[in-house]
Motif scaffolding. Sequence first.
Motif, PDB file in Angstrom:
ATOM      1  N   THR A 254       0.823  -1.213   0.000  1.00 57.56           N
ATOM      2  CA  THR A 254       0.000   0.000   0.000  1.00 57.56           C
ATOM      3  C   THR A 254       0.858   1.264   0.000  1.00 57.56           C
ATOM      4  OG1 THR A 254      -0.180  -0.130   2.424  1.00 57.56           O
ATOM      5  CG2 THR A 254      -1.948  -1.118   1.125  1.00 57.56           C
ATOM      6  N   GLY A 255       1.732   1.400   0.995  1.00 63.14           N
ATOM      7  CA  GLY A 255       2.548   2.608   1.087  1.00 63.14           C
ATOM      8  C   GLY A 255       3.503   2.769  -0.079  1.00 63.14           C
ATOM      9  N   TYR A 256       4.185   1.694  -0.445  1.00 60.99           N
ATOM     10  CA  TYR A 256       5.101   1.767  -1.578  1.00 60.99           C
ATOM     11  C   TYR A 256       4.341   2.025  -2.875  1.00 60.99           C
ATOM     12  CZ  TYR A 256       9.411   0.284   0.781  1.00 60.99           C
ATOM     13  OH  TYR A 256      10.523   0.224   1.570  1.00 60.99           O
ATOM     14  N   SER A 257       3.129   1.462  -2.979  1.00 59.34           N
ATOM     15  CA  SER A 257       2.333   1.702  -4.183  1.00 59.34           C
ATOM     16  C   SER A 257       1.939   3.166  -4.288  1.00 59.34           C
ATOM     17  CB  SER A 257       1.080   0.815  -4.164  1.00 59.34           C
ATOM     18  OG  SER A 257       1.435  -0.555  -4.172  1.00 59.34           O
ATOM     19  N   ALA A 258       1.621   3.785  -3.147  1.00 48.13           N
ATOM     20  CA  ALA A 258       1.296   5.208  -3.159  1.00 48.13           C
ATOM     21  C   ALA A 258       2.497   6.018  -3.633  1.00 48.13           C
ATOM     22  CB  ALA A 258       0.870   5.657  -1.760  1.00 48.13           C
ATOM     23  N   THR A 259       3.687   5.607  -3.189  1.00 44.21           N
ATOM     24  CA  THR A 259       4.894   6.294  -3.635  1.00 44.21           C
ATOM     25  C   THR A 259       5.111   6.114  -5.132  1.00 44.21           C
ATOM     26  OG1 THR A 259       5.978   6.095  -1.491  1.00 44.21           O
ATOM     27  CG2 THR A 259       7.408   6.351  -3.408  1.00 44.21           C
ATOM     28  N   GLY A 260       4.916   4.884  -5.603  1.00 43.86           N
ATOM     29  CA  GLY A 260       5.210   4.595  -6.999  1.00 43.86           C
ATOM     30  C   GLY A 260       4.214   5.186  -7.975  1.00 43.86           C
ATOM     31  N   VAL A 261       2.955   5.299  -7.574  1.00 47.50           N
ATOM     32  CA  VAL A 261       1.904   5.725  -8.506  1.00 47.50           C
ATOM     33  C   VAL A 261       1.348   7.103  -8.143  1.00 47.50           C
ATOM     34  CG1 VAL A 261      -0.370   5.179  -9.463  1.00 47.50           C
ATOM     35  CG2 VAL A 261       1.279   3.335  -9.020  1.00 47.50           C
ATOM     36  N   ALA A 262       0.949   7.299  -6.888  1.00 50.91           N
ATOM     37  CA  ALA A 262       0.260   8.531  -6.516  1.00 50.91           C
ATOM     38  C   ALA A 262       1.203   9.725  -6.437  1.00 50.91           C
ATOM     39  CB  ALA A 262      -0.459   8.341  -5.180  1.00 50.91           C
ATOM     40  N   LEU A 263       2.426   9.525  -5.951  1.00 51.72           N
ATOM     41  CA  LEU A 263       3.345  10.651  -5.811  1.00 51.72           C
ATOM     42  C   LEU A 263       3.618  11.341  -7.155  1.00 51.72           C
ATOM     43  CD1 LEU A 263       5.236  12.451  -4.165  1.00 51.72           C
ATOM     44  CD2 LEU A 263       6.991  10.672  -4.375  1.00 51.72           C
ATOM     45  N   PRO A 264       3.922  10.620  -8.233  1.00 49.22           N
ATOM     46  CA  PRO A 264       4.103  11.321  -9.517  1.00 49.22           C
ATOM     47  C   PRO A 264       2.848  12.065  -9.970  1.00 49.22           C
ATOM     48  CG  PRO A 264       5.013   9.106  -9.623  1.00 49.22           C
ATOM     49  CD  PRO A 264       4.240   9.183  -8.347  1.00 49.22           C
TER      50      PRO A 264
END
Length: 437
Positions: A254-264
Amino acid sequence: MPTSPAPTTTRGAGSGGRRPILLDVAFLRLWTGATASGLATWALPFVLGLAVLDRTLGATDLGLLLAARTIGFLAAVPVAGVLADRHSRRKVVLWAGLASGAAAPVLAAGLGRSVPLMAAAAAVAGAGQGACRPAYQALTAEVVDAGRRQQANAAMTLAVRITTLVGPSLAALLAVFLDTAALLVGIGLLWLVAAFVPGRGARPGVTGGAGGAGGAKDAPGTSFLADFGEGVREARRHPWFIAGLGALTAVIATGYSATGVALPLVSRDEYGTEVVLAGAMTAYTAGALAGALLIARWRPRSPGRAALAGLAAYGFAPLSLVLPVHPAVVMAAYAVAGVGIELFNVPWFTAAQREVAPDRLARVSSLDFLLSYGLAPLGLALIAPAIEAFGAAPVLVACAFTCFAAPAAAALVPSSRGFSHRPAAEPAEARATGATR
């Protein structure tokens, strides 16, 4: 399968008293090899990305190659765990490094000519990368005495963070003078360093475990599935490990996915600049460096719960993206997440090396990597459709809640307090210098 003995902590080949860990020749060789493998692992997707920029590789082809590498990684991790417990951990590192080293020039040869050939080579490179992970974890326990493993693991993760921080600039500089094919061959040379530089592990006084040969002496005729099942049963014998692995898997998915997708997406749509993306990732790496330096010396009274609190700190990363805040707030949140992830990683690896039966350590480590890394692509695949369906804010709140709640739930397991079955009141130094279970 014979019952494994309790792992007695003894001074291994690289004990060397109490001198700084990087002055220990045996560990320095292992650290150099692990650093080379980490740099090679990081460099491959970056260099292939350069091939997209110079149009020798398409974006779809890049996705295929990275997927092939991930498949190879996931397929090799459990196999390597069994092999590293059956045989010499040093030999597993050697053959894994040679496989990835051989794959690099094949990737270079296929560049602009054959994507299927490159995909096959990427799968082999990923397999070598996956095979190294559990073998290096178990080899560290052979080379370093128990009292200095936390320092050793901190040094390992510190090297990874430094290569992540300086690697892009170094690769961009080399790209000025070398083409993509030459850079791929250079990755192969890094894998040869990873294969040949580490020395042989030795752990005298552990009978029936990995021992000086670095592998378990299993009953003849046991199958791969039976041996891997022994590793799963060993993992289940440690409730703190099962609880912590569940929390780690949830945070990564969840957290890493937010970094990988949502942050950009947030960096582009809310702030209109890539500076937030670059700044947050740099802050995360800088925080992880600080966390590794801190945990190399810090010995909290409840190391397991302190580690799980560090893991929960990753929740601040997706939470910082929910509302339109100043970019400095986002960067600060990612720095806190970086500190926290190393406050978890180093005690986690150290506890596994201390608590798990030596002749099953590689298999238990492979289970760790298989679940935590294996479910990460699923989170990455689901988060973008979820954002489209429900909006970014609800999805990010759910990710943050999961990052906070999963470690908190794991901390409720009694043995999670110290990542150990031993009484919580037992001094940490006593555990590190000769205790048996």
